[in-house]
Scaffold this motif. Structure first.
Motif, PDB file in Angstrom:
ATOM      1  N   SER A  68      -2.566 -10.811   4.913  1.00 25.10           N
ATOM      2  CA  SER A  68      -1.412 -11.546   4.410  1.00 25.10           C
ATOM      3  C   SER A  68      -0.288 -11.513   5.444  1.00 25.10           C
ATOM      4  O   SER A  68      -0.273 -10.664   6.335  1.00 25.10           O
ATOM      5  N   PRO A  69       0.687 -12.407   5.335  1.00 21.48           N
ATOM      6  CA  PRO A  69       1.823 -12.390   6.266  1.00 21.48           C
ATOM      7  C   PRO A  69       2.574 -11.052   6.270  1.00 21.48           C
ATOM      8  O   PRO A  69       2.995 -10.578   7.326  1.00 21.48           O
ATOM      9  N   SER A  70       2.729 -10.433   5.096  1.00 19.36           N
ATOM     10  CA  SER A  70       3.451  -9.157   5.056  1.00 19.36           C
ATOM     11  C   SER A  70       2.677  -8.060   5.777  1.00 19.36           C
ATOM     12  O   SER A  70       3.271  -7.208   6.449  1.00 19.36           O
ATOM     13  N   HIS A  71       1.356  -8.074   5.685  1.00 21.43           N
ATOM     14  CA  HIS A  71       0.555  -7.083   6.396  1.00 21.43           C
ATOM     15  C   HIS A  71       0.567  -7.335   7.900  1.00 21.43           C
ATOM     16  O   HIS A  71       0.521  -6.387   8.693  1.00 21.43           O
ATOM     17  N   VAL A 125       6.044  -2.260 -14.070  1.00 21.22           N
ATOM     18  CA  VAL A 125       5.593  -3.217 -13.056  1.00 21.22           C
ATOM     19  C   VAL A 125       4.417  -4.037 -13.571  1.00 21.22           C
ATOM     20  O   VAL A 125       4.381  -5.267 -13.424  1.00 21.22           O
ATOM     21  N   VAL A 126       3.444  -3.370 -14.198  1.00 21.07           N
ATOM     22  CA  VAL A 126       2.244  -4.064 -14.682  1.00 21.07           C
ATOM     23  C   VAL A 126       2.597  -5.030 -15.804  1.00 21.07           C
ATOM     24  O   VAL A 126       2.034  -6.134 -15.891  1.00 21.07           O
ATOM     25  N   ASP A 127       3.527  -4.648 -16.678  1.00 22.48           N
ATOM     26  CA  ASP A 127       3.904  -5.510 -17.798  1.00 22.48           C
ATOM     27  C   ASP A 127       4.468  -6.850 -17.344  1.00 22.48           C
ATOM     28  O   ASP A 127       4.339  -7.856 -18.051  1.00 22.48           O
ATOM     29  N   ARG A 128       5.089  -6.866 -16.178  1.00 27.91           N
ATOM     30  CA  ARG A 128       5.663  -8.123 -15.692  1.00 27.91           C
ATOM     31  C   ARG A 128       4.700  -8.867 -14.758  1.00 27.91           C
ATOM     32  O   ARG A 128       5.079  -9.866 -14.152  1.00 27.91           O
ATOM     33  N   GLY A 129       3.444  -8.379 -14.633  1.00 26.38           N
ATOM     34  CA  GLY A 129       2.436  -9.090 -13.861  1.00 26.38           C
ATOM     35  C   GLY A 129       2.309  -8.671 -12.414  1.00 26.38           C
ATOM     36  O   GLY A 129       1.585  -9.321 -11.645  1.00 26.38           O
ATOM     37  N   ASP A 130       2.983  -7.581 -12.015  1.00 22.25           N
ATOM     38  CA  ASP A 130       2.867  -7.100 -10.639  1.00 22.25           C
ATOM     39  C   ASP A 130       1.894  -5.921 -10.572  1.00 22.25           C
ATOM     40  O   ASP A 130       1.305  -5.527 -11.578  1.00 22.25           O
ATOM     41  N   GLN A 131       1.763  -5.366  -9.367  1.00 25.52           N
ATOM     42  CA  GLN A 131       0.775  -4.310  -9.142  1.00 25.52           C
ATOM     43  C   GLN A 131       1.423  -3.109  -8.461  1.00 25.52           C
ATOM     44  O   GLN A 131       2.545  -3.205  -7.961  1.00 25.52           O
ATOM     45  N   ALA A 132       0.682  -1.994  -8.453  1.00 22.98           N
ATOM     46  CA  ALA A 132       1.244  -0.745  -7.922  1.00 22.98           C
ATOM     47  C   ALA A 132       0.202  -0.001  -7.101  1.00 22.98           C
ATOM     48  O   ALA A 132      -1.006  -0.140  -7.318  1.00 22.98           O
ATOM     49  N   ILE A 133       0.699   0.812  -6.166  1.00 24.42           N
ATOM     50  CA  ILE A 133      -0.122   1.732  -5.381  1.00 24.42           C
ATOM     51  C   ILE A 133       0.333   3.147  -5.703  1.00 24.42           C
ATOM     52  O   ILE A 133       1.534   3.430  -5.702  1.00 24.42           O
ATOM     53  N   PHE A 134      -0.619   4.027  -5.976  1.00 29.77           N
ATOM     54  CA  PHE A 134      -0.333   5.427  -6.293  1.00 29.77           C
ATOM     55  C   PHE A 134      -0.987   6.279  -5.217  1.00 29.77           C
ATOM     56  O   PHE A 134      -2.206   6.450  -5.198  1.00 29.77           O
ATOM     57  N   LEU A 135      -0.181   6.839  -4.307  1.00 28.44           N
ATOM     58  CA  LEU A 135      -0.703   7.627  -3.208  1.00 28.44           C
ATOM     59  C   LEU A 135      -0.725   9.103  -3.563  1.00 28.44           C
ATOM     60  O   LEU A 135       0.234   9.636  -4.127  1.00 28.44           O
ATOM     61  N   GLY A 139      -7.115  -9.704  -7.038  1.00 26.89           N
ATOM     62  CA  GLY A 139      -6.224  -9.394  -8.156  1.00 26.89           C
ATOM     63  C   GLY A 139      -6.926  -8.799  -9.347  1.00 26.89           C
ATOM     64  O   GLY A 139      -6.408  -8.868 -10.472  1.00 26.89           O
ATOM     65  N   ALA A 140      -8.119  -8.184  -9.149  1.00 28.32           N
ATOM     66  CA  ALA A 140      -8.878  -7.654 -10.276  1.00 28.32           C
ATOM     67  C   ALA A 140      -8.300  -6.360 -10.827  1.00 28.32           C
ATOM     68  O   ALA A 140      -8.690  -5.928 -11.906  1.00 28.32           O
ATOM     69  N   TYR A 141      -7.409  -5.704 -10.071  1.00 30.17           N
ATOM     70  CA  TYR A 141      -6.872  -4.419 -10.498  1.00 30.17           C
ATOM     71  C   TYR A 141      -5.350  -4.449 -10.463  1.00 30.17           C
ATOM     72  O   TYR A 141      -4.745  -5.124  -9.640  1.00 30.17           O
ATOM     73  N   ASP A 142      -4.762  -3.657 -11.354  1.00 32.30           N
ATOM     74  CA  ASP A 142      -3.302  -3.540 -11.403  1.00 32.30           C
ATOM     75  C   ASP A 142      -2.794  -2.351 -10.592  1.00 32.30           C
ATOM     76  O   ASP A 142      -1.664  -2.367 -10.113  1.00 32.30           O
ATOM     77  N   VAL A 143      -3.620  -1.314 -10.465  1.00 31.14           N
ATOM     78  CA  VAL A 143      -3.201  -0.087  -9.797  1.00 31.14           C
ATOM     79  C   VAL A 143      -4.288   0.357  -8.826  1.00 31.14           C
ATOM     80  O   VAL A 143      -5.477   0.308  -9.155  1.00 31.14           O
ATOM     81  N   LEU A 191      -3.110  -5.801  -2.074  1.00 33.06           N
ATOM     82  CA  LEU A 191      -2.589  -6.239  -3.373  1.00 33.06           C
ATOM     83  C   LEU A 191      -1.722  -7.480  -3.194  1.00 33.06           C
ATOM     84  O   LEU A 191      -0.754  -7.440  -2.425  1.00 33.06           O
ATOM     85  N   PRO A 192      -2.026  -8.559  -3.886  1.00 29.15           N
ATOM     86  CA  PRO A 192      -1.251  -9.790  -3.679  1.00 29.15           C
ATOM     87  C   PRO A 192       0.137  -9.780  -4.312  1.00 29.15           C
ATOM     88  O   PRO A 192       1.007 -10.542  -3.912  1.00 29.15           O
ATOM     89  N   ARG A 193       0.367  -8.898  -5.320  1.00 33.27           N
ATOM     90  CA  ARG A 193       1.660  -8.893  -6.030  1.00 33.27           C
ATOM     91  C   ARG A 193       2.197  -7.460  -6.097  1.00 33.27           C
ATOM     92  O   ARG A 193       2.431  -6.924  -7.184  1.00 33.27           O
TER      93      ARG A 193
END
Length: 830
Positions: A73-76, A332-342, A386-390, A402-404
């Motif tokens: 992606s452009p951000s990456h 974040v997930v409720d509004r349709g975005d995604q998260a990374i947990f390190l 986009g198959a996963y939220d986290v 993650l696209p979002r």
């Protein structure tokens, strides 16, 4: 646009790209992986951007695209450019962190003898004897791999190969490989569109064999696309292909979806459709501090204009930081975005994954090096779709596509394992996450009971939003007898002076107090954790006659004795040998084992408390096939009465029945020549102390040490981070260490110690002259000095430190000598 700027897989300067022409038949986009000519070679590259005007007058064409669509992606792409410039590595090595697994490859080339080329020289040409022999070895063969042929040419083989190609002796045949792993596709048969108004069913049996007619009828009568695998099984191989060639059927290739990650409560027979997909909220009631912290996080999550977009959640062990993480992810997930947990280590991934999966069933992906290449590949593409939220995993999970992306959680942000130290780029996941936040607008949530001194300093100065959770809480669902609103006390910590134990005649590795507490725990059916940050049985094997110590032949470190397999092991290069019966230096037979490790602690526990069920958790048990999940399951069920381990047991364990933690020797690592050694020791002691007393019963911690008055040990016993921070920040200000200056660590490695030392000394002299020429009085060059260890895997090591404020500007024009590795913002300076 007619040109592209490509990051090429070659050892070039930071951020450097090369201009290539786009052939007329080809269409390219930023983020695509391509093959390009580079000198005499063909290399992989990534299209960084399109351009109207190239950097040079004459350009070469892109050969072909590896994948028809962009993989980044452009951000990456922007993140890769930042990583390259900040950590002073090639742009492609930074891009490689984000490529799909298995996509990096190198061309396979073969060298063949040209027809008519005499092996005894052409037109009076005189060949080197080695070149003559190499050409003769090609005679009568279809060719040799380029690596084999260059090896036959001997010294300066690549240069000699180029000369032989120019003179027409040999040619190079290049094979552009496909990615090592490709997407899986399933083939389906569908009726072909009729041609020239012909209606289906006009075939004559005389022209179409009976088996083909039967398959054709089956496909036309099927309500869904007919699997080609079923056609081959029922009607025979080749029948479907014949109908396709005749234009009666068509093939439809569909990407095969991989079954999502199965949680522990889901059987392999369940499908994703049968799994519950509703996100599970938590019934826990937040404390006032938790609710206040979450409210501030949600405010920034919901307002993209607010800055800074990073939080430091400083909470004591057991204060409920994980619940705040999960509530923020829920937002974040409720509004349709995604998260990374390190998480800092792979061993902690199963524990975190289980908790996150309970909250977001079926919507959590895990990425780490323990997966197979195929598993990582499939998971990468599923995440991108986009198959996963986290996404949960160690530092490499930060680059998941993650696209979002809306939130990045960094648990135990102080851990040095977030720093890549094995290969370029030598990045820190925390710094990379903050830059990714700047590019995408995502929020970064860092949490720790013992924050990194530099992170806490920046937070106090407004660089991050500081959140505090000063009280330990209890899980009311688990502890039914606890009144709502009641707090849980931190474990009671006692420092035991092992010098006094020796004076009183106690030669055991257990102090009298710790041994008594262990006995009480066993009698009351409670569990104990014993911590020692040193694996093996004994770290030193010494001859009592001459004093010779068994050391590794490739590294300048002592060999550690492992009683489990009666072997001596180098913990640096993993070299192994038998326990000597006689000294190799004097021939004496009085061999003594000195020091303690986790294996010896286990032996001591079994000897002191017969019948006790002991488990060990360290890197050795992990390598032997005992996974962290197995150890955790036995500890959680109560099967394990005493757990002995290294730093793996200091993080993430929440076992209510663990009421005692014993630190066998707190001095390990305390006097390492690194300005962060006190901070690290404090963090480990606080983290392991936090494992005790998480249930109804109060916890006890015994810290055994020979330096009971050391500031880090005293602060850890009081679990007083403020005291440790004040001591550390004062010392760093006086010495000019981070956060007041930046560091660059330069390391040279060579099989010749003299060469290594000269290169380091010459570079130190050059750097001091450069600093003087630029008038930079704040830049200090410290060293060179032998590394610790001075020899590693057969190579000698010399290093030096550069300390100053604007080091990137200072190092811009500096040409590093061969064999040098530069590490910006190092976590170790040995």
């Amino acid at each position: 646009m007619s040109y592209v700027e490509v990051a090429v897989d070659a050892p070039v300067g930071p951020g450097r790209t090369f201009s290539y022409s786009i052939p007329q038949h080809m269409s390219l986009e930023p983020g695509q992986l391509v093959w390009v000519p580079f000198g005499r070679r063909i290399l992989q590259g990534v299209v960084m951007n399109l351009a109207d005007v190239p950097q040079v007058e004459v350009t070469r064409d892109v050969l072909q695209a590896v994948e028809p669509s962009p993989v980044l992606s452009p951000s990456h792409l922007q993140l890769a450019l930042w990583l390259s410039r900040y950590y002073l590595c090639s742009l492609f090595s930074a891009v490689g962190l984000m490529l799909p697994p298995g996509f990096e490859a190198r061309v396979r080339s073969r060298i063949t003898l040209l027809s008519g080329a005499a092996t005894d020289g052409q037109a009076g040409e005189t060949l080197r004897p080695q070149s003559q022999e190499a050409l003769e070895s090609l005679a009568g063969k279809t060719g040799l791999s380029e690596a084999e042929f260059v090896k036959l040419l001997g010294r300066s083989g690549e240069r000699e190969l180029a000369r032989l190609i120019d003179k027409g002796y040999v040619s190079r045949l290049v094979d552009l490989p496909r990615p090592l792993i490709s997407p899986k596709y399933r083939c389906f048969l569908i009726p072909a569109a009729p041609a020239n108004g012909q209606s289906p069913g006009m075939e004559k049996e005389g022209n179409v064999p009976s088996r083909q007619l039967a398959l054709l009828a089956a496909v036309r009568s099927s309500d869904e696309p007919y699997p080609a695998s079923s056609a081959n099984k029922v009607f025979g191989h080749g029948v479907a292909r014949s109908l396709v060639d005749k234009g009666l059927l068509a093939m439809d290739w569909v990407r095969e979806d991989i079954a999502p990650y199965l949680t522990s409560g889901q059987t392999s027979g369940q499908t994703s459709g049968e799994q519950e997909t509703d996100l599970q909220g938590s019934s826990l009631t937040l404390t006032a501090e938790q609710a206040g912290a979450l409210d501030r996080i949600q405010t920034v999550l919901n307002d993209p204009s607010l800055t800074p977009r990073s939080f430091l959640l400083h909470g004591v062990t057991g204060s409920g930081k994980t619940e705040v993480y999960l509530r923020a992810i829920q937002t974040v997930v409720d509004r349709g975005d995604q998260a990374i947990f390190l998480v800092p280590e792979i061993s902690l991934t199963p524990q975190t994954l289980e908790r996150v999966n309970q909250r977001f069933p079926g919507r959590v992906a895990v990425l780490h090096s323990g997966l197979t290449q195929r598993q990582k590949f499939d998971r990468w593409w599923e995440i991108r779709a986009g198959a996963y939220d986290v996404v949960v995993g160690p530092r490499s999970s930060l680059f998941a596509p993650l696209p979002r992306l809306g939130l990045i959680v960094i648990d135990e942000e102080h851990e040095w394992t977030y720093k890549q130290e094995e290969s370029h780029p030598l990045y820190h996941a925390r710094s990379a996450a903050l830059e990714l936040s700047r590019l995408t607008g995502a929020v970064v949530l860092m949490g720790s009971a013992t924050p990194d001194v530099e992170t806490y300093h920046h937070a106090r100065r407004g660089g991050h939003r500081l959140l505090e959770l000063p009280r330990r809480i209890r899980n009311l669902e688990r502890d039914e007898n606890l009144a709502p609103g009641a707090d849980q006390e931190l474990a009671q910590v006692e420092i035991c002076d092992m010098r006094q134990e020796l004076r009183e005649g106690n030669r055991s590795i257990f102090s009298v107090k710790l041994a008594g507490y262990i006995e009480d725990c066993l009698r009351q059916n409670q569990q104990t954790i014993l911590f020692l940050n040193r694996r093996g049985s004994t770290p030193i094997v010494q001859c009592r006659d001459c004093g010779h110590v068994a050391t590794c032949s490739r590294c300048s470190v002592s060999l550690t004795y492992h009683s489990a397999d009666s072997r001596l092991v180098c913990h640096r290069c993993n070299r192994r040998g038998r326990m000597p019966r006689q000294c190799r230096q004097c021939g004496g037979g009085h061999i003594r084992q000195l020091g303690i490790g986790t294996q010896r602690v286990v032996d001591a526990v079994v000897e002191r408390f017969p019948g006790v069920r002991v488990d060990r958790w360290d890197a050795d048990t992990t390598r032997s096939g005992t996974g962290p999940g197995d150890v955790m399951a036995r500890l959680t069920s109560g099967e394990t009465q005493v757990l002995v381990g290294t730093q793996m047991v200091a993080k993430g364990l929440d076992i209510p029945n663990v009421t005692l933690v014993g630190v066998i020797l707190a001095d390990v690592g305390l006097f390492v020549p690194d300005f962060r050694s006190g901070e690290r020791n404090f963090g480990l002691l606080c983290q392991v102390a936090g494992r005790a007393g998480r249930g109804v019963e109060p916890g006890r911690v015994v810290i055994q040490t020979y330096r009971p008055n050391h500031y880090a040990v005293v602060a850890a016993a009081a679990q007083d981070y403020a005291s440790l921070f004040d001591q550390e920040i004062k010392a760093r200000y006086e010495m000019g260490n981070p956060p007041y200056n930046r560091l660059a660590h330069l390391v040279w490695q060579d099989i010749n110690d003299g060469v290594c030392q000269r290169r380091a000394a010459n570079m130190a002299r050059q750097l001091r002259q450069e600093a003087y020429a630029q008038g930079l009085t704040d830049v200090q060059v410290i060293g060179p000095a032998p590394g610790i260890p001075a020899r590693l895997r057969g190579k000698h090591r010399w290093h030096l430190l550069i300390r100053g404020r604007n080091l990137h500007r200072f190092l811009e024009g500096v040409q590093l000598s061969p064999g040098c590795t530069i590490d910006m913002d190092p976590v170790h300076v040995l």
